[in-house]
Design an enzyme around this catalytic site. Sequence first.
Site, mmCIF file in Angstrom:
data_model
loop_
_atom_site.group_PDB
_atom_site.id
_atom_site.type_symbol
_atom_site.label_atom_id
_atom_site.label_comp_id
_atom_site.label_asym_id
_atom_site.label_seq_id
_atom_site.Cartn_x
_atom_site.Cartn_y
_atom_site.Cartn_z
ATOM 1 N N LYS A 25 -3.219 0.850 -24.788
ATOM 2 C CA LYS A 25 -3.692 0.762 -26.184
ATOM 3 C C LYS A 25 -2.462 0.779 -27.094
ATOM 4 C CE LYS A 25 -8.265 2.573 -25.100
ATOM 5 N NZ LYS A 25 -8.355 3.338 -23.844
ATOM 6 N N TYR A 55 0.852 -1.195 0.000
ATOM 7 C CA TYR A 55 0.000 0.000 0.000
ATOM 8 C C TYR A 55 0.878 1.231 0.000
ATOM 9 C CZ TYR A 55 -5.030 -0.667 0.402
ATOM 10 O OH TYR A 55 -6.348 -0.883 0.121
ATOM 11 N N ASP A 64 -7.392 13.946 -24.697
ATOM 12 C CA ASP A 64 -7.499 12.539 -24.315
ATOM 13 C C ASP A 64 -6.893 11.721 -25.450
ATOM 14 O OD1 ASP A 64 -8.182 9.943 -23.761
ATOM 15 O OD2 ASP A 64 -10.181 10.419 -23.006
ATOM 16 N N ARG A 117 -2.875 -2.300 -18.210
ATOM 17 C CA ARG A 117 -4.123 -1.533 -18.105
ATOM 18 C C ARG A 117 -3.960 -0.514 -16.988
ATOM 19 N NH1 ARG A 117 -7.583 -4.270 -21.461
ATOM 20 N NH2 ARG A 117 -9.122 -2.638 -21.131
ATOM 21 N N GLU A 151 -0.531 4.930 -0.363
ATOM 22 C CA GLU A 151 -1.261 6.182 -0.547
ATOM 23 C C GLU A 151 -0.327 7.378 -0.441
ATOM 24 O OE1 GLU A 151 -3.085 3.718 0.900
ATOM 25 O OE2 GLU A 151 -5.231 4.224 0.878
ATOM 26 N N THR A 204 -4.733 6.423 -21.399
ATOM 27 C CA THR A 204 -4.552 5.088 -20.851
ATOM 28 C C THR A 204 -3.174 4.611 -21.305
ATOM 29 O OG1 THR A 204 -5.680 4.176 -22.774
ATOM 30 C CG2 THR A 204 -6.997 4.444 -20.779
#
Length: 429
Positions: A239, A59, A210, A245, A61, A236
């Site tokens: 692609k 973790y 985008d 991903r 954060e 992203t």
Amino acid sequence: MTLPTASSHPALTAADPELAALVGAEERLQADTLRLIPSENYVSQAVLEASGTVLQNKYSEGYPGRRYYEGQQNIDQVELLAIARAKALFGVEHANVQPYSGSPANLAVYLAFAEPGDTVMGMALPMGGHLTHGWGVSATGKWFRGVQYGVRKGPISEGGGLVDFDEVRELALKERPKVIFCGGTALPRTIDFAAFGEIAREAGAVLVADVAHIAGLIAGGAHPSPVPHADVISTTTHKTLRGPRGAMLMSREEHAKAIDKAVFPGLQGGPHNQTTAAIAVALHEAAQPSFRDYAHAVVANAKALAEELLARGFDLVSGGTDNHLILMDLTPKDVPGKIAAKALDRAGIVVNYNTVPYDPRKPFDPSGIRIGTPSLTSRGLGVQDMAAVADWIDRGVTAARSGDEDALAVIRSEVAALMSAFPAPGLPA
Ligand code: DSN
């Protein structure tokens, strides 16, 4: 690209044979089929390995040097590496590599620059935009007032299928949106970032490019960059960029704080460190000269495929392509997009049905199919193979119209035979 390895998941197979069998079946499917969905790809073995590491267990954060959990000695370095590589590759001042995927990345942009109820602007989904560009069924269209632009109607000779910048400018000046999105998911032509930038500045809006679909093309020099025209770049990573991903937000330094605060703690919790690592690997790969060759080959293949389809009487939105993507309107072929997509799937050619601009049919049963060349190019197919691909699509669409399942089965075996000569990482030979 690294050479394929035989797939083997001994621990998974021992612990959960049912799930392992499904993974194996997917490996087989990806090996045997011609994958033409333009938003998909095959990642390298290195990216696959990075995304399956013990970084999964941590973790973290916060941001490097400013975490809410201890034990970040290595995680901070991983994230800093990904950030540095993103900045270098795209020539940006700031990069946030934590967004879980494209939709959360875009939501973070709204959180950074708009208040609920504010006006935002983007390309309408049926025109080629994205749900998160203010379309009504998305949170971005429910919590904000989305105004939408499209592409020109009419024949290609009169700019049909291209963005109407007169409309974009008029709408932006009338509606004064806080944020303008350019880019989308079904745009076969070069995005004029300079024109969007000029309009956004005139309207006093934040311009968000985008570039999810074309990030790999930009990185490889096969599409113009939105730098310096856009205030924020959203993408992203899975692609054309050929990473895991995930997603990234990039900007000038002046917007860095707002973006970082919006991603965490505004929207997300702990970053997915295994994904951050795999993004770093993909960015390293995309900085290599071979990736420039890949990006240009993707476009060359798409252009060759478009020519072959036009020669077979297909109607392509905007008359062709400048990038990795082709949007086919099957109305003249008298086959709805969904029927064609499902028939092609049975023939081993994986596409998605898609609306075309001014589609008289519904989004769940539209007139078109959307295809692209990122995946087949990753497997090494070249322009010389595009006639065969167009031929299979042509025969598949004809078989879809007549319901000829035997013809689809023949195509499926021909496709599998060709694809067996083009291995990909992680897939069985
Ligand atoms: N699902 C992506 C695509 O296929 O284009 C967009 O989010």
